[in-house]
Motif scaffolding. Structure first.
Motif, PDB file in Angstrom:
ATOM      1  N   PHE A  65      43.068  51.862  41.369  1.00 55.98           N
ATOM      2  CA  PHE A  65      43.701  53.078  40.892  1.00 55.98           C
ATOM      3  C   PHE A  65      42.698  53.759  39.970  1.00 55.98           C
ATOM      4  O   PHE A  65      42.112  53.116  39.093  1.00 55.98           O
ATOM      5  N   THR A  66      42.496  55.049  40.131  1.00 55.02           N
ATOM      6  CA  THR A  66      41.492  55.757  39.344  1.00 55.02           C
ATOM      7  C   THR A  66      42.068  56.938  38.567  1.00 55.02           C
ATOM      8  O   THR A  66      41.322  57.661  37.911  1.00 55.02           O
ATOM      9  N   THR A  67      43.374  57.129  38.660  1.00 58.52           N
ATOM     10  CA  THR A  67      44.009  58.254  37.970  1.00 58.52           C
ATOM     11  C   THR A  67      45.233  57.755  37.210  1.00 58.52           C
ATOM     12  O   THR A  67      45.719  56.653  37.452  1.00 58.52           O
ATOM     13  N   GLY A  68      45.696  58.590  36.307  1.00 60.71           N
ATOM     14  CA  GLY A  68      46.933  58.294  35.601  1.00 60.71           C
ATOM     15  C   GLY A  68      46.726  57.497  34.331  1.00 60.71           C
ATOM     16  O   GLY A  68      45.627  57.434  33.779  1.00 60.71           O
ATOM     17  N   PRO A  69      47.812  56.863  33.869  1.00 58.40           N
ATOM     18  CA  PRO A  69      47.755  56.129  32.605  1.00 58.40           C
ATOM     19  C   PRO A  69      46.980  54.812  32.736  1.00 58.40           C
ATOM     20  O   PRO A  69      46.787  54.291  33.827  1.00 58.40           O
ATOM     21  N   ARG A  70      46.557  54.284  31.595  1.00 55.17           N
ATOM     22  CA  ARG A  70      45.822  53.006  31.561  1.00 55.17           C
ATOM     23  C   ARG A  70      46.590  51.906  32.285  1.00 55.17           C
ATOM     24  O   ARG A  70      46.025  51.166  33.056  1.00 55.17           O
ATOM     25  N   ARG A  71      47.864  51.807  31.978  1.00 49.86           N
ATOM     26  CA  ARG A  71      48.657  50.704  32.533  1.00 49.86           C
ATOM     27  C   ARG A  71      48.605  50.700  34.062  1.00 49.86           C
ATOM     28  O   ARG A  71      48.493  49.654  34.676  1.00 49.86           O
ATOM     29  N   LYS A  72      48.680  51.870  34.678  1.00 51.54           N
ATOM     30  CA  LYS A  72      48.595  51.969  36.139  1.00 51.54           C
ATOM     31  C   LYS A  72      47.198  51.576  36.612  1.00 51.54           C
ATOM     32  O   LYS A  72      47.053  50.778  37.544  1.00 51.54           O
ATOM     33  N   GLN A  73      46.176  52.119  35.967  1.00 54.84           N
ATOM     34  CA  GLN A  73      44.807  51.843  36.400  1.00 54.84           C
ATOM     35  C   GLN A  73      44.431  50.372  36.243  1.00 54.84           C
ATOM     36  O   GLN A  73      43.563  49.876  36.954  1.00 54.84           O
ATOM     37  N   LEU A  74      45.084  49.668  35.321  1.00 51.56           N
ATOM     38  CA  LEU A  74      44.747  48.267  35.062  1.00 51.56           C
ATOM     39  C   LEU A  74      45.645  47.289  35.819  1.00 51.56           C
ATOM     40  O   LEU A  74      45.527  46.077  35.651  1.00 51.56           O
ATOM     41  N   HIS A  75      46.502  47.808  36.681  1.00 49.28           N
ATOM     42  CA  HIS A  75      47.435  46.971  37.439  1.00 49.28           C
ATOM     43  C   HIS A  75      46.731  45.842  38.199  1.00 49.28           C
ATOM     44  O   HIS A  75      47.183  44.701  38.177  1.00 49.28           O
ATOM     45  N   ASP A  76      45.641  46.159  38.851  1.00 52.43           N
ATOM     46  CA  ASP A  76      44.952  45.140  39.652  1.00 52.43           C
ATOM     47  C   ASP A  76      44.402  44.007  38.798  1.00 52.43           C
ATOM     48  O   ASP A  76      44.259  42.883  39.267  1.00 52.43           O
ATOM     49  N   GLY A  77      44.119  44.294  37.549  1.00 51.86           N
ATOM     50  CA  GLY A  77      43.658  43.252  36.644  1.00 51.86           C
ATOM     51  C   GLY A  77      44.713  42.182  36.419  1.00 51.86           C
ATOM     52  O   GLY A  77      44.389  41.017  36.196  1.00 51.86           O
ATOM     53  N   ILE A  78      45.982  42.586  36.489  1.00 50.59           N
ATOM     54  CA  ILE A  78      47.068  41.609  36.348  1.00 50.59           C
ATOM     55  C   ILE A  78      47.043  40.659  37.545  1.00 50.59           C
ATOM     56  O   ILE A  78      47.224  39.448  37.389  1.00 50.59           O
ATOM     57  N   HIS A  79      46.793  41.191  38.725  1.00 54.35           N
ATOM     58  CA  HIS A  79      46.655  40.322  39.905  1.00 54.35           C
ATOM     59  C   HIS A  79      45.489  39.357  39.703  1.00 54.35           C
ATOM     60  O   HIS A  79      45.603  38.164  39.985  1.00 54.35           O
ATOM     61  N   ALA A  80      44.369  39.878  39.223  1.00 50.24           N
ATOM     62  CA  ALA A  80      43.171  39.052  39.060  1.00 50.24           C
ATOM     63  C   ALA A  80      43.375  37.961  38.013  1.00 50.24           C
ATOM     64  O   ALA A  80      42.974  36.812  38.220  1.00 50.24           O
ATOM     65  N   ILE A  81      44.010  38.278  36.918  1.00 50.92           N
ATOM     66  CA  ILE A  81      44.149  37.319  35.830  1.00 50.92           C
ATOM     67  C   ILE A  81      45.247  36.287  36.101  1.00 50.92           C
ATOM     68  O   ILE A  81      45.186  35.164  35.613  1.00 50.92           O
ATOM     69  N   THR A  82      46.251  36.671  36.912  1.00 56.50           N
ATOM     70  CA  THR A  82      47.354  35.746  37.201  1.00 56.50           C
ATOM     71  C   THR A  82      47.168  34.991  38.512  1.00 56.50           C
ATOM     72  O   THR A  82      47.752  33.933  38.699  1.00 56.50           O
ATOM     73  N   GLY A  83      46.403  35.581  39.428  1.00 55.68           N
ATOM     74  CA  GLY A  83      46.227  34.957  40.732  1.00 55.68           C
ATOM     75  C   GLY A  83      47.315  35.305  41.728  1.00 55.68           C
ATOM     76  O   GLY A  83      47.327  34.788  42.846  1.00 55.68           O
ATOM     77  N   TYR A  84      48.227  36.198  41.371  1.00 53.06           N
ATOM     78  CA  TYR A  84      49.280  36.591  42.303  1.00 53.06           C
ATOM     79  C   TYR A  84      48.700  37.478  43.391  1.00 53.06           C
ATOM     80  O   TYR A  84      47.836  38.317  43.138  1.00 53.06           O
ATOM     81  N   GLY A  85      49.208  37.327  44.601  1.00 51.03           N
ATOM     82  CA  GLY A  85      48.713  38.076  45.749  1.00 51.03           C
ATOM     83  C   GLY A  85      49.067  39.543  45.700  1.00 51.03           C
ATOM     84  O   GLY A  85      49.743  40.020  44.769  1.00 51.03           O
TER      85      GLY A  85
END
Length: 178
Positions: A65-85
């Protein structure tokens, strides 16, 4: 990231929701410049948090994600840090994890929408488990991560396991229900 959806009909609705988030963020002054540059993350050494983020996107043929608020743009980091698919089940687990860290109406709504999609598709229903969602919620609840204020860009160069320890994110494993 463009989340994996179970039907072509869900894609336009999801895009409409993402566009609405961007418009609201812009109107409220919460939109930020692009944070994640996958080309830069791909240059980091294997095993680092940033490289794990880039690998997740690449392996799933996704764009950040490259637009919008920080929380949206950082969503993929939650996948990376948790390991969820990044499939429907993994997305539901991420929403449960985020609800555990800090309640957000948008995460609640997304979670409900994902549960509805999972229920509609037999192959996802067979993999679904309330226990997994509870475990994801508990992981978030017991972590030190605040999805509104974390700054993953400060940790991209660190080993993924070290970043997980910094945020108190336990390994994804079965735990007893409380």
């Amino acid at each position: 990231m463009q989340p994996v959806t179970a039907s072509a009909n869900a894609i336009p609705r999801l895009q409409q929701l993402l566009d609405l988030l961007d418009r609201k963020a812009e109107a409220q002054g919460l939109a930020v410049p692009q944070i994640v540059y996958i080309e830069k993350l791909q240059l980091l050494p294997q095993g680092t948090f940033g490289r794990a983020w880039a690998d997740l996107l690449q392996q799933n043929n996704l764009k950040p994600f490259t637009t919008g608020p920080r929380r949206k743009q950082l969503h993929d980091g939650i996948h990376a840090i948790t390991g969820y698919g990044t499939d429907l089940i993994g997305e539901a687990e991420v929403q449960a994890f985020l609800l555990g860290t800090k309640f957000s109406p948008i995460n609640f709504m997304l979670g409900l929408g994902l549960l509805r999609a999972i229920h509609r598709y037999q192959n996802h229903r067979q993999k679904f488990s309330w226990e997994k969602l509870w475990q994801a919620y508990q992981r978030g609840y017991h972590s030190h991560l605040d999805p509104d204020t974390w700054q993953p860009e400060l940790f991209w160069h660190l080993p993924l396991t070290e970043v997980q320890v910094l945020f108190g994110i336990t390994q994804n494993q079965s735990s007893k229900l409380l």
